[in-house]
Design an enzyme around this catalytic site. Structure first.
Site, PDB file in Angstrom:
ATOM      1  N   HIS A 140      -0.291  -5.132   8.827  1.00 31.99           N
ATOM      2  CA  HIS A 140       0.151  -4.495   7.577  1.00 31.99           C
ATOM      3  C   HIS A 140       1.295  -3.501   7.721  1.00 31.99           C
ATOM      4  CE1 HIS A 140      -3.733  -6.147   6.530  1.00 31.99           C
ATOM      5  NE2 HIS A 140      -3.682  -5.739   5.296  1.00 31.99           N
ATOM      6  N   GLY A 191       2.105 -10.149   6.869  1.00 34.10           N
ATOM      7  CA  GLY A 191       0.902 -10.915   6.538  1.00 34.10           C
ATOM      8  C   GLY A 191       0.357 -10.533   5.174  1.00 34.10           C
ATOM      9  N   HIS A 192       0.527  -9.288   4.800  1.00 39.49           N
ATOM     10  CA  HIS A 192       0.128  -8.847   3.455  1.00 39.49           C
ATOM     11  C   HIS A 192       1.395  -8.503   2.670  1.00 39.49           C
ATOM     12  CE1 HIS A 192      -1.839  -7.188   0.063  1.00 39.49           C
ATOM     13  NE2 HIS A 192      -3.008  -6.991   0.633  1.00 39.49           N
ATOM     14  N   HIS A 266      -5.870 -15.158  -0.086  1.00 37.70           N
ATOM     15  CA  HIS A 266      -6.150 -13.791  -0.506  1.00 37.70           C
ATOM     16  C   HIS A 266      -5.443 -13.522  -1.842  1.00 37.70           C
ATOM     17  CE1 HIS A 266      -5.791  -9.350  -0.223  1.00 37.70           C
ATOM     18  NE2 HIS A 266      -6.820  -9.404   0.607  1.00 37.70           N
ATOM     19  N   GLU A 318     -11.455 -12.787   0.243  1.00 38.40           N
ATOM     20  CA  GLU A 318     -11.014 -11.947  -0.869  1.00 38.40           C
ATOM     21  C   GLU A 318     -10.085 -12.747  -1.766  1.00 38.40           C
ATOM     22  OE1 GLU A 318     -11.232  -7.490   0.387  1.00 38.40           O
ATOM     23  OE2 GLU A 318      -9.483  -8.339   1.369  1.00 38.40           O
ATOM     24  N   GLU A 334     -11.550  -8.853  -7.139  1.00 42.14           N
ATOM     25  CA  GLU A 334     -11.121  -7.511  -6.729  1.00 42.14           C
ATOM     26  C   GLU A 334     -10.253  -6.854  -7.806  1.00 42.14           C
ATOM     27  OE1 GLU A 334      -9.225  -7.602  -2.869  1.00 42.14           O
ATOM     28  OE2 GLU A 334      -8.478  -5.556  -3.091  1.00 42.14           O
ATOM     29  N   CYS A 336      -7.861  -4.896  -7.457  1.00 48.50           N
ATOM     30  CA  CYS A 336      -6.456  -5.024  -7.050  1.00 48.50           C
ATOM     31  C   CYS A 336      -5.849  -6.350  -7.486  1.00 48.50           C
ATOM     32  CB  CYS A 336      -6.328  -4.922  -5.527  1.00 48.50           C
ATOM     33  SG  CYS A 336      -6.541  -3.270  -4.875  1.00 48.50           S
ATOM     34  N   CYS A 402      -8.053   0.623  -1.430  1.00 45.34           N
ATOM     35  CA  CYS A 402      -6.883   0.081  -2.117  1.00 45.34           C
ATOM     36  C   CYS A 402      -7.055   0.069  -3.630  1.00 45.34           C
ATOM     37  CB  CYS A 402      -6.567  -1.327  -1.614  1.00 45.34           C
ATOM     38  SG  CYS A 402      -7.968  -2.454  -1.649  1.00 45.34           S
ATOM     39  N   CYS A 403      -8.274  -0.318  -4.090  1.00 47.74           N
ATOM     40  CA  CYS A 403      -8.480  -0.492  -5.529  1.00 47.74           C
ATOM     41  C   CYS A 403      -8.442   0.826  -6.287  1.00 47.74           C
ATOM     42  CB  CYS A 403      -9.814  -1.183  -5.802  1.00 47.74           C
ATOM     43  SG  CYS A 403      -9.868  -2.861  -5.162  1.00 47.74           S
TER      44      CYS A 403
END
Lengths: 639, 639
Positions: A140, A191-192, A266, A318, A334, A336, A402-403
Site C-alpha cells: 500500500h 496493489g490498492h 476487492h 472484501e 463494506e 468504503c 478505513c471506513c
C-alpha cells in the site's frame, strides 16, 4: 483544467456550496462536532499520530501481524491522510482552530519525516527503509501517498494553506521519478488503487500535466504482462504462487483495464480504480477507457449491487463473487465500497449526464453509505448486513479504520455532490437545503434549494444569476419519482415527462434573478423486488420511500422480524415521527406473523405454522443499529 | 456384562446379523469392495501407515501446521484405528485375506512402537516423547487411544484374533495408572471425548470393571474446578487465556456433565460424550446421568437438529451456536456428528425403548449419515449443506479424514443397529432385508426380515425360535407412519394404534417356528415444516417419503432450484426409477418458477417476478452430489 470532448461536466466544489437543510445539516454537525474530534482521539489512542514521529528504534507494533505476516499498521499514513481530508471538508462548514492546529502539527511531523529525495512513508522510513518500493502488491505504499495527497489538497482548498500540499507534491515528484516508461524506472503500480484518484485531483487543482501522465501510466500498466507483482515477488525471493489472494483479480490487475468486462476482486480497489478511470477518460478524451467504465458500470449495477448500494458480498476478498450472489445475512458490503461507488458515479456524471449515475450515487449516499455511521457520530459499521440476527453491533474503532474516515469525508464533503456545471448547463443532482455559488456561461449564479428532502419531495429551487443568463437548468428526477413528478417554473407548471433528458428535467431559458422552479416528487412508500436470479431475495420484498431503503428492526416489532410477512397488496402507511431516532419517517403496515403456540417442544411438524396478525414498522436502513443489538431485515417475506 | 436396573436392553452385535436386503447390501458391498480398499490406499499415500514406523529422525510433516501451530497429523492413530474398525466390520460380511493381512501388519507396527510401560501414541513416541500427557486439551492423546481400542475390539470380534486387543489393553492399563484419583495420578481427561466409548465397549467385551471405572472417572472429572486444562496449560508455561477456542464449552468441560442443560460446543465431542454417558448411566444405574442424557437429548432434538439429522451449524467451532440457528447454505453438519448421534441414540434405546431415539437414529442413518459417502464409495462430504449454490463438491480425502472412516464404519456395522434384546423382549428398530441370530429368554431365535425398505413400507418378519418361546416382539413404527400403519400376525390383522408402547408395536406371545408378522407402513410423500423460530426455513417446506428426506438437485430441474416453489396443496407423486442413481424413488410435482424475461439487465424492479409453471423432481438427500457440482435445496419455497 484541461477539457476534452469527453469531459462534459465538472462537479461544483464543496467549497462553493453551503448546506442549510435539516437532514444534511444534522449529519454534518454531528461529523463536525463529534466524529472528527473523536476520530482524532482514536488516532492518538492507537499511537497512529505518534507513529509519524519515526523514532529509532521503532516502537513495538500496535496492531499485531496476522497469519500472513501482515499488519494493517502499514497503511496508517492513509488513515491520517483521510482524517485530514475529512477534517478539511468540515472546516469549510465551521472554522475550528483546534482542528487546524492538529493538521498543522501533523504537517510538521511529515515535513520532518520526509527524506531528502522526497520519499514520505512513515512505516518504511521508520522500519524498513531498505525495502521501499519492493512490494507494491501488498504494502500500500502508493495508496498511502494517495490518501495523504487527497488530504493535502482538501486542506489547501479549505484553508488556502499549502505547506502540506508542497510536501506532498515533492513526494509525487519523487514517485514520478521512480515509476514510468524509462528503462531505469519501475513498471509498477499500487496493489490498492487510490493514488490515481489523488493524482487526478492534483492535476485538476494545479493543471500540471505530469500528474495526469503519472495517473495514466499507473492505469495503463495495470494487467501488463509479464505481471509486475510476480516479477517483483521473484525479485524479493518470494514465489508468486504464495500470493495469499491467489489471483490478481483481487487488485483488478489480471488483465489490462480496457479489456475488463466484469467487476471482480476487492470492491474498494475496483471502484477507486474506476473513479480514476472515468476521470482519466474525460481528460484524455479516451473513448476506449470510457467504454470500459460503462461496461463495468453496467455489470456492477445490474448484477452485483445490493438494494442499499452495498457492494462486495464476501468477507474473503472484501469483494465480488459471482453474478447475483447477494446474501443478506453475511453481506460484507463494506462502507468504503459504497463511498467509492459514490466517487465513481460522480465521475461518470462528468462523462454523461445520465440520472442512472446520480440515482446510484443517491442510493449509496442515503443507504449503504450513511449506514456506516451511528446517529451519535462516534461508532461505525465496516460490514453492512442487510439482515442481522441481532449480533451485529457498531464498533468504536477498527484495526483497519478505513471506513470511519471514508464515511466522515463523504458527509463532510456532501456539498460537492449537489451540482455540476457544463458548457451552458447547470445540473442539480441532489435535493435538500443547500446554496450553491456557481459560474455558468461566465455568469455567477446563486442557486438556493429549499426542501425537507429526503422526507418530503417538495423542492423549491431559486436561481439568482448576477445578471440574466441563458443556460439549461437540469434537474434530476429520480427514477422512482418520474411517473408522478410535477414541476413548475415561476408558478407555471411544466410537463416533466416531455422535458426529461436521460432522467434530467431540462429547462433551457434566459434565467433572471428570483426565478423559481418547484418540484413535487411524491414520496409514496413503494416495493422493490429483486431479479429472481438473486437467490437470497426470492419470495421477499424490500420497502422504500423516496431515496431511502427501509428495514424492519426488532425493537420496533412485537413479532420476530424473521416471521413477519406482508402480501403484494398490503397497504403501507408513511408516518412522520419527529422524535424517533432524532426524526424519521416510518412505514407502518398490517402484516402477519407465525404462531409459535403449536410448536412448543417441536422442531419439525407436518403442518405449516399458523399465520397470525402482526404489525410491521419499518425505519430507514441507514438509521438501524442505533438502539443496541437488534435483529434486522431489509428483505421482508412476502406471502 | 454387568446389568443394573437402568440397562433394559442390549443391542444385538453386528456379528450376529446378516444383511440380505438390496438397499443396505448395495451400500455394504460398496464399502467392502471400494471404500475400505480405497481408504487404505489413502492411508499409504498420505504417509499415515509409514508414520507408524516411528523412525528417527522424524520425517517432515505431511500436513503443515496451521495458524495455531497445530497439525491434524497428531491424530493419525485415530484414523488408522477407525479404518481397522470399519475394515473389521466389513470382514464380517465377506472375508478378505488381503485386508486382514494389512491389519496384522499395522498390529506389528504398533507392537514395535509400544513403549515398555505400555504407552502407545505414534506421534508422541516419534516426535516429542518428553511431552506426553501434557496437553490433554488440544492433542487428542486419549482420543487416539480410544479409536485404536475400538478398532482392536472390532477386529477381535470379527476374526477372533486378539494380538491387537492385547496391545491396546496393555496401553489402557498404562492409561489407568496415569489418570485417576490417587495423589500421584493426573486428574485429567481428553479434550476430544472418544476413549469413554471405547472403554465401555472393552468393559462389555471383557467384563473387566476397571474399564468401567476409568470411563466413569473421565466422565466425572469433566468440568471439575480448578479446570484441568487451565492448570495443565499453566504447567506448560502457557496462559490459559491463549486457548484458541476461548471457552471450555468447546469440549463440554465448562461444567460437570450432570449439570449441563444445553448441548454446546463441538458437536462430535458432545455426542461421543453423550454416547458414553448413556452407556455409563445404564451400567452404573446412575439416574442423574440418565436424566442429564435425557435433558441434553431433548435440547438437541427440539432446537438444534437439521431435518436431515445434521448437527452443528457452524464451521467456527464445528458445532453448536444458538437455538434454532440452522442455516442451510452454510450448514456445517459434519458427517461425524450425525454418526455420533446415531451412536448416542442407540445407547439411549438401552435405557428406554422409545421410538423417539430410533426415529432419530434412522433419520441420521438415511440422511445426514449416508449423505457423507458418494455413490461409488470413494468420495465424501465433511460438511453436509442443506442448500448448495453448486460449489460444493465431494472430496477424495481430507487433511482431517475423520468423516471418511466414520461413514464407512457406520455402514459396515449396520447390522448392529437392527435389533435389541431385553429381559423377555426382542425389539426391531430398523427394516430392510436382514437376518438376526439372537437369544431371547434363553432361546435362540432367528429373525428374518424381508422388505424393500426404505423404498417400500411392506415388511415381512419371520420368527424362528429353536423351540417355542414366550417373549414380547417389539416393532418400531416410525412416527411418520403411525397413523396409517397396518400389521398382521400369521395373516390375522392387529390393531397397531392399540398395541403401541412408546412407538413400538408390542406383540406378547409364545412364539413358534414359522410365525410371521407383516407390517404395512404406507410411504406417502409428505411435507415437513420447521418451527417458525428456525429463521432459515420460514416460508419453506421439506419433502420426505418414509425415512428419506428429499432435495431438489439442479440436474433434475429445468427451472433454477432457488426459484422453484410449490403450494401447501401441490400434489406430490412418488415414482420408482430403477436406473437413476442406481435405483431410487423420486418425487415429482407441478411447481412454479419465476420468469426472468422481464428482468434482462435489471437488478431491481417495482413489480414482483412473474410466476411460470415448472416441474419439480426431488431425489433422496443422501443421493445428491453424485452427478457433478450442482445447486441443491432441501428446503423448497412454498407459496
Amino acid at each position: 483544467m484541461a477539457t476534452s470532448s469527453l469531459r462534459k461536466y465538472a462537479a461544483v466544489s464543496f467549497t462553493d456550496v453551503d448546506i442549510t437543510g435539516d437532514f444534511w445539516r444534522e449529519r454534518l454537525d454531528t461529523v463536525l462536532k463529534r466524529t472528527i474530534p473523536s476520530q482524532y482521539k482514536k488516532l492518538v489512542e492507537y499511537n497512529m499520530i505518534e507513529a509519524m514521529k519515526v523514532v529509532q528504534p521503532p516502537p513495538p507494533l500496535t496492531i499485531p501481524r496476522n497469519n500472513h505476516n501482515f499488519t494493517t499498521q502499514i497503511f496508517w499514513d492513509s488513515d491520517i491522510g483521510k482524517w485530514i481530508e475529512a477534517a478539511s471538508y468540515a472546516l469549510r462548514h465551521g472554522p475550528d482552530k483546534d482542528i487546524e492546529a492538529k493538521i498543522d502539527e501533523i504537517t510538521e511531523l511529515l515535513a520532518k519525516a520526509q527524506l531528502p529525495d522526497g520519499y514520505l512513508n512513515c512505516w518504511y522510513i521508520g522500519r524498513e527503509p531498505e525495502n521501499r518500493w519492493t512490494n507494491m502488491r501488498d504494502n500500500h505504499e502508493l495508496y498511502n501517498a494517495g490518501h495523504m495527497l487527497e488530504g493535502a489538497i482538501a486542506y489547501f482548498q479549505a484553508t488556502g494553506k499549502r505547506r502540506l500540499l508542497d510536501i506532498m507534491e515533492k513526494y509525487v515528484d519523487h514517485i514520478a521519478t521512480m515509476f514510468g516508461p524509462d528503462p531505469d524506472q519501475k513498471k509498477g503500480y499500487c496493489g490498492h488503487q487510490e493514488i490515481e484518484i489523488a493524482l487526478m485531483k492534483l492535476y485538476h487543482l494545479t493543471g500540471d500535466k505530469r500528474r495526469l501522465d503519472l495517473c495514466a501510466y499507473f492505469i495503463n500498466q495495470r494487467g501488463a504482462q509479464p505481471h509486475y507483482f510476480d516479477q517483483e515477488a521473484r525479485a524479493r525471493g518470494d514465489d508468486p504462487k504464495n500470493y495469499w489472494h491467489k489471483t490478481h483479480e483481487y487488485s483488478q490487475s489480471h488483465m489490462p483495464v480496457r479489456e475488463q468486462k466484469n467487476v471482480v476482486g476487492h470492491a474498494v480497489r475496483a471502484f477507486y480504480m474506476l473513479t480514476a478511470m472515468a476521470d482519466l477518460a474525460a481528460d484524455l478524451g479516451d473513448k476506449d477507457l470510457k467504454k470500459a467504465c460503462e461496461t463495468l458500470w453496467k455489470d456492477a449495477i445490474s448484477k452485483k449491487m445490493y438494494v442499499t448500494a452495498g457492494f462486495g458480498p464476501s468477507a474473503h476478498n472484501e469483494g465480488f463473487t459471482s453474478d447475483y450472489d447477494l446474501p443478506n445475512d453475511t453481506a460484507y458490503a463494506e462502507t468504503c465500497a459504497t463511498v467509492a461507488m459514490i466517487f465513481w458515479a460522480q465521475r461518470m456524471l462528468n462523462l454523461d449526464l445520465d440520472s442512472q449515475y446520480a440515482d446510484v450515487l443517491e442510493r449509496g449516499l442515503f443507504n449503504g453509505g450513511l449506514a456506516g455511521l451511528s446517529r451519535d457520530g462516534t461508532t461505525y459499521f465496516y460490514e453492512n448486513r442487510l439482515e442481522s440476527n441481532g449480533k451485529d453491533t457498531r464498533w468504536a474503532w477498527h484495526n483497519c479504520p478505513c471506513c470511519t474516515m471514508n464515511v466522515s469525508r463523504l458527509v463532510a464533503s456532501i456539498g460537492g455532490y449537489f451540482y455540476s456545471v457544463g458548457k451552458s448547463t447547470l445540473a442539480v443532482h441532489l435535493y435538500g437545503g443547500a446554496t450553491g455559488h456557481v459560474t455558468v456561461v461566465g455568469v455567477k449564479v446563486k442557486i438556493t434549494e429549499t426542501s425537507d428532502y429526503p422526507w418530503d419531495g417538495k423542492i423549491k429551487i431559486k436561481i439568482d444569476p448576477e445578471k440574466d443568463a441563458k443556460f439549461a437548468l437540469k434537474l434530476r428526477i429520480p427514477a422512482w419519482g418520474q411517473k408522478k413528478a410535477k414541476a413548475a417554473l415561476n408558478g407555471k407548471s411544466i410537463a416533466v415527462s416531455k422535458g426529461l433528458e436521460k432522467g434530467y428535467l431540462t429547462i433551457n431559458r434566459a434565467w433572471a434573478k428570483g426565478d423559481v422552479v418547484t418540484l413535487d416528487i411524491p414520496m409514496e412508500a413503494r416495493r422493490i423486488y429483486a431479479n429472481p436470479a438473486v437467490r437470497a431475495d426470492v419470495g421477499k420484498v424490500a420497502l422504500a420511500r423516496g431515496p431511502l431503503v427501509y428495514c424492519i428492526e426488532q425493537v420496533d416489532q412485537k413479532a420476530p422480524v424473521s416471521n413477519i410477512s406482508i402480501t403484494a397488496k398490503t397497504k403501507l402507511k408513511a408516518k412522520r415521527k419527529g422524535k424517533l431516532l432524532g426524526g424519521t419517517t416510518v412505514l407502518e403496515a398490517d402484516a402477519s406473523s407465525l404462531s409459535r403456540k403449536q410448536w412448543e417442544g417441536s422442531l419439525y411438524l407436518d403442518l405449516p405454522p399458523v399465520e397470525v396478525p402482526a404489525k410491521l414498522t419499518a425505519i430507514p436502513y441507514y438509521q438501524w443499529a442505533n438502539r443496541g443489538a437488534n435483529a434486522m431485515r431489509v428483505w421482508i417475506n412476502e406471502k
